[in-house]
Design an enzyme around this catalytic site. Structure first.
Site, short mmCIF file in Angstrom:
data_model
loop_
_atom_site.label_atom_id
_atom_site.label_comp_id
_atom_site.label_asym_id
_atom_site.label_seq_id
_atom_site.Cartn_x
_atom_site.Cartn_y
_atom_site.Cartn_z
N CYS A 2 0.85 -1.18 0.00
CA CYS A 2 0.00 0.00 0.00
C CYS A 2 0.89 1.24 0.00
O CYS A 2 1.93 1.28 0.63
CB CYS A 2 -0.93 0.09 1.20
SG CYS A 2 -2.11 -1.24 1.30
N ARG A 27 4.02 -0.40 -4.76
CA ARG A 27 3.78 -0.86 -3.38
C ARG A 27 2.49 -1.66 -3.26
O ARG A 27 2.20 -2.24 -2.22
CB ARG A 27 3.72 0.35 -2.44
CG ARG A 27 5.01 1.13 -2.37
CD ARG A 27 4.86 2.30 -1.45
NE ARG A 27 4.65 1.88 -0.09
CZ ARG A 27 5.60 1.67 0.80
NH1 ARG A 27 6.85 1.85 0.47
NH2 ARG A 27 5.30 1.29 2.02
N TRP A 71 -2.61 -2.90 -1.63
CA TRP A 71 -2.25 -4.32 -1.71
C TRP A 71 -3.09 -4.98 -0.62
O TRP A 71 -2.86 -4.76 0.57
CB TRP A 71 -0.76 -4.51 -1.44
CG TRP A 71 -0.27 -5.91 -1.66
CD1 TRP A 71 0.19 -6.44 -2.82
CD2 TRP A 71 -0.17 -6.94 -0.68
NE1 TRP A 71 0.56 -7.76 -2.63
CE2 TRP A 71 0.35 -8.09 -1.32
CE3 TRP A 71 -0.48 -7.03 0.68
CZ2 TRP A 71 0.57 -9.29 -0.65
CZ3 TRP A 71 -0.26 -8.23 1.34
CH2 TRP A 71 0.27 -9.35 0.68
N ASN A 97 -1.78 2.99 5.46
CA ASN A 97 -0.89 1.88 5.12
C ASN A 97 -0.47 1.23 6.43
O ASN A 97 0.07 1.90 7.30
CB ASN A 97 0.35 2.41 4.37
CG ASN A 97 1.43 1.36 4.23
OD1 ASN A 97 1.14 0.17 4.13
ND2 ASN A 97 2.68 1.78 4.22
N GLY A 98 -0.75 -0.06 6.56
CA GLY A 98 -0.41 -0.76 7.80
C GLY A 98 -1.53 -1.71 8.15
O GLY A 98 -2.37 -2.04 7.31
N GLU A 470 18.88 -16.99 -6.48
CA GLU A 470 18.36 -15.69 -6.93
C GLU A 470 17.88 -15.78 -8.38
O GLU A 470 16.85 -15.20 -8.74
CB GLU A 470 19.44 -14.62 -6.75
CG GLU A 470 19.08 -13.23 -7.24
CD GLU A 470 17.85 -12.63 -6.58
OE1 GLU A 470 17.35 -13.17 -5.57
OE2 GLU A 470 17.37 -11.59 -7.09
N LYS A 474 14.13 -14.84 -9.46
CA LYS A 474 13.86 -13.81 -10.47
C LYS A 474 12.92 -14.36 -11.52
O LYS A 474 11.95 -13.73 -11.91
CB LYS A 474 15.19 -13.41 -11.09
CG LYS A 474 15.55 -12.01 -11.30
CD LYS A 474 15.63 -11.03 -10.20
CE LYS A 474 14.70 -11.11 -9.08
NZ LYS A 474 15.08 -10.45 -7.86
N GLU A 477 9.27 -15.13 -10.17
CA GLU A 477 8.41 -14.01 -9.77
C GLU A 477 7.90 -13.19 -10.95
O GLU A 477 6.82 -12.61 -10.86
CB GLU A 477 9.05 -13.13 -8.69
CG GLU A 477 10.18 -12.25 -9.14
CD GLU A 477 10.71 -11.37 -8.00
OE1 GLU A 477 11.90 -11.06 -8.02
OE2 GLU A 477 9.95 -10.96 -7.12
N HIS A 493 20.87 -35.97 -3.86
CA HIS A 493 20.08 -36.14 -2.63
C HIS A 493 18.61 -35.80 -2.85
O HIS A 493 17.89 -35.57 -1.89
CB HIS A 493 20.68 -35.29 -1.51
CG HIS A 493 22.11 -35.63 -1.25
ND1 HIS A 493 22.50 -36.78 -0.61
CD2 HIS A 493 23.26 -34.99 -1.62
CE1 HIS A 493 23.81 -36.83 -0.56
NE2 HIS A 493 24.30 -35.75 -1.17
N LYS A 592 6.31 -4.30 -3.74
CA LYS A 592 7.74 -4.05 -3.55
C LYS A 592 8.18 -4.13 -2.09
O LYS A 592 9.16 -4.79 -1.77
CB LYS A 592 8.07 -2.68 -4.13
CG LYS A 592 9.54 -2.31 -4.09
CD LYS A 592 10.30 -3.02 -5.18
CE LYS A 592 11.78 -2.71 -5.17
NZ LYS A 592 12.52 -3.74 -5.89
C1 AGP Z 1 12.73 -9.95 -4.96
O1 AGP Z 1 12.77 -9.63 -6.29
C2 AGP Z 1 11.63 -9.37 -4.17
N1 AGP Z 1 11.31 -8.07 -4.48
C3 AGP Z 1 11.69 -9.70 -2.68
O2 AGP Z 1 12.15 -11.01 -2.50
C4 AGP Z 1 12.51 -8.75 -1.77
O3 AGP Z 1 13.87 -8.95 -1.98
C5 AGP Z 1 12.12 -9.02 -0.31
O4 AGP Z 1 10.77 -8.73 -0.14
C6 AGP Z 1 12.95 -8.23 0.67
O5 AGP Z 1 12.80 -6.87 0.50
P1 AGP Z 1 13.78 -5.83 1.15
O6 AGP Z 1 15.12 -6.07 0.56
O7 AGP Z 1 13.22 -4.49 0.79
O8 AGP Z 1 13.78 -6.07 2.63
#
Ligand code: AGP
Length: 597
Positions: A2, A27, A71, A97-98, A470, A474, A477, A493, A592
């Site tokens: 949000c 956000r 969100w 927001n919260g 990673e 990537k 997502e 394993h 984000k």
């Molecule tokens: C990755 O592409 C994501 N955006 C997500 O995993 C992100 O790294 C995670 O939410 C942590 O966010 P931050 O680094 O702002 O704490």
């Protein structure tokens, strides 16, 4: 999660609010809304994106307003659940927001006193509580209402009783006020207001601000005046624009040579490494983080243990909070976070502090919550708008490398010759990333071949293991293709059972101490029918015998090559998602900054 915005000034509020909302959309993007003060409160709300809101909003005049991009946590995405929420008489509007943790109890009491609710959200209790407390002064009614609330909030409130005024408050959710030449701008983060002004006030927890034409007056929850510092943001406003790129993600990938130069600027010399915060001499380091930042933490473990010989544990922040962690003043807990607002990471670092450990943050966003909690080292990546982390990741890896070298030097674990080699590698890093980017057309072509893949696997060993994790994150997502990253030594394993004819396996096989072992792992998956995409050094001609496709990175120190390989995998994920027609900057169900648990 949000984003809230507000504007009070000389211009028409609606276009300003839309501009701010568009910039905060990363956000949350399931619904959006605005409320404008103009004698009465005029609201417009829509399910969907800010563009959907813009398309249904009639002309509304007025120079004061608030807005929200959502969100969903409590209540499905819908125009009813979209903010702003109003009181029963539509005289008070609130964006939030919260999470209001005790909203059910508050809502029941408010309903008993005759309040009528129009949404399923926790946030709607706020306008009704403020209405209940209102006795001619919006600021004190907000203060009284908040004293009944448990949870986290950044709010902006307007009331028809007090035109030309916005009341804001913060607890555990970010909030910043920009001081511009034609008005005041409220937002959940600085990137949204950079175009309008670089002079900002960061609100702190437990503060209430009243914005009117004469300025911003901040008090604490008891009404005591708080002197706030106006800070000037050094980020370039251009850095929060797409600047001709189709997606923020692509732009941010291409910014990495400049970002790395900035990350290193003034910090490296052959005498040592200069960082913004002291690195205490400790027995053990514990790194806590989420998502991509957690993967950076895993890399941090490899480099710190290698160069400084300090034991490092890496924990997922949401787990660390609840495992009754064994830490004390002999430990340094490092929180890695791009946003500086991730709820689990913030809670984990606070937990560490409460147990006596020393604390340090590695953070990107200027003035974010973590910078108020502990000394921080900035990654200096600039605003990252794409939900998928890219430049923030490589700059985190670069900072962790700097920390490892600095600690290694201080503990006399790195010889002068080794130091010289590393420094020369760091100095070439930006140029080497540029060379990877120059290969973008080749990576795009390769990615196209895998547009319809059902599944992907990524494997690496040593410092390339976090790169594999990673790379998989990537891809999944932004393309929604299931992808698993694993340590190649683990193949036998379990993961080997997943290999079938034609499954794409990305093998990060740059030259390092475990290169031969990696070639062995490639043979194992090839023998079972996998199509292997190898990431290899430019001079490695042998690799062609082992893999089906090769994507190259320049020859580099084995501790620097993982950063270069990460850039290849970002481009690879981007182009697979691009060929699949995915909405790259705003993947489904994600946002984000994860500011809720
Ligand atoms: C990755 O592409 C994501 N955006 C997500 O995993 C992100 O790294 C995670 O939410 C942590 O966010 P931050 O680094 O702002 O704490």
């Amino acid at each position: 999660m949000c984003g809230i915005v507000g504007y009070l000034g000389a211009s028409e509020a609606v276009p300003v609010l839309f501009d701010l909302l568009r910039r905060l959309e990363y956000r949350g993007y399931d619904s959006a809304g605005i409320a404008i003060l103009n004698g009465s409160i005029l609201t417009s709300k829509a399910k969907g994106r800010v563009d959907d809101l813009i398309s249904i909003t009639p002309e509304i005049g007025g120079c004061t307003g608030i807005g929200h991009t959502r969100w969903a946590t409590h209540g499905k995405p819908s125009s009813e659940n979209a903010h702003p929420h109003c009181d029963c008489k539509d005289t008070i509007a609130v964006v939030h927001n919260g999470i209001i943790e005790n909203y059910i109890e508050l809502k029941d009491k408010l309903i008993d006193s005759g309040h009528e609710f129009r949404s399923e959200t926790d946030s709607e209790v706020l306008p009704h509580l403020i209405e209940e407390c209102y006795a001619g002064n919006l600021e004190s009614s907000v203060r009284n209402a908040l004293s009944m609330v448990r949870g986290s909030y950044a709010i902006a409130v307007v009331s028809t009783g007090e035109p030309d005024r916005i009341v804001i408050a913060r607890k555990d959710s970010p909030l910043v006020v920009g001081l511009g030449s034609d008005g005041y701008f409220v937002a959940s983060d600085v990137a949204a207001i950079l175009k309008h002004t670089k002079d900002v006030i960061f609100m702190d927890d437990g503060e209430i601000g009243v914005i009117n034409k004469d300025g911003v007056n901040v008090t604490d929850l008891d009404g005591v005046f708080v002197e706030k510092k106006v800070e000037t943001i050094t980020w370039d406003p251009e850095s929060a624009e797409k600047s001709g790129y189709e997606h923020f993600m692509l732009k941010e990938i291409f910014e990495q040579p400049a970002v790395i130069r900035e990350t290193f600027s003034g910090r490296i010399s052959s005498d040592g490494i200069d960082l913004d915060a002291a690195l205490p001499n400790v027995r053990r380091i514990v790194i806590i983080a989420c998502g991509t930042s957690y993967h950076a933490g895993l890399f941090g473990r490899y480099v710190i243990e290698r160069f400084a010989r300090i034991p490092v544990d890496v924990e997922i922040a949401s787990e660390f909070r609840y495992i009754d962690p064994i830490i004390d003043c002999g430990d340094l807990v490092i929180a890695i976070t791009q946003s500086g607002e991730t709820a689990d990471t913030l809670a984990a670092i606070r937990e560490a502090g409460s147990r006596g450990s020393q604390k340090l943050g590695v953070v990107n966003v200027l003035g974010s919550s973590i910078t108020r909690d502990c000394p921080c080292i900035y990654t200096r990546a600039g605003p990252e708008i794409g939900v998928a982390a890219t430049k923030s990741f490589t700059s985190q890896l670069a900072v962790l490398l700097l920390m490892a070298i600095r600690l290694g030097r201080e503990r006399r674990m790195i010889s002068t010759a080794e130091m010289d080699d590393l420094v020369s590698g760091l100095r070439q890093m930006s140029g080497n990333i540029q060379r990877v980017l120059n290969d973008a057309p080749l990576i795009k072509e390769c990615a196209k071949l895998f547009t319809d893949a059902d599944q992907f696997m990524f494997m690496g060993r040593g410092a390339n293991y976090p790169v594999a994790l990673e790379g998989a994150l990537k891809l999944k997502e932004i393309s929604y293709i299931p992808a698993e990253g694993f340590a190649a030594g683990e193949l036998k394993h379990g993961p080997l059972a997943l290999i079938y004819d034609g499954i794409p396996v990305v093998a990060i096989a740059t030259k390092d101490g475990v290169h031969e072992k990696m070639l062995g792992n490639i043979k194992e998956v090839k023998a079972r029918g996998a199509t292997v995409i190898g990431i290899a050094n430019e001079s490695d001609t042998e690799i062609d015998k082992y893999v089906d496709y090769v994507l190259r990175v320049p020859d580099a120190d084995p501790w620097i090559a993982p950063i270069l390989s990460s850039v290849v995998l970002q481009l690879f994920a981007y182009y697979v998602a691009y060929h699949r027609g995915c909405e790259i900057d705003k993947p489904r169900n994600l946002a984000k900054s994860v500011t809720v648990e």
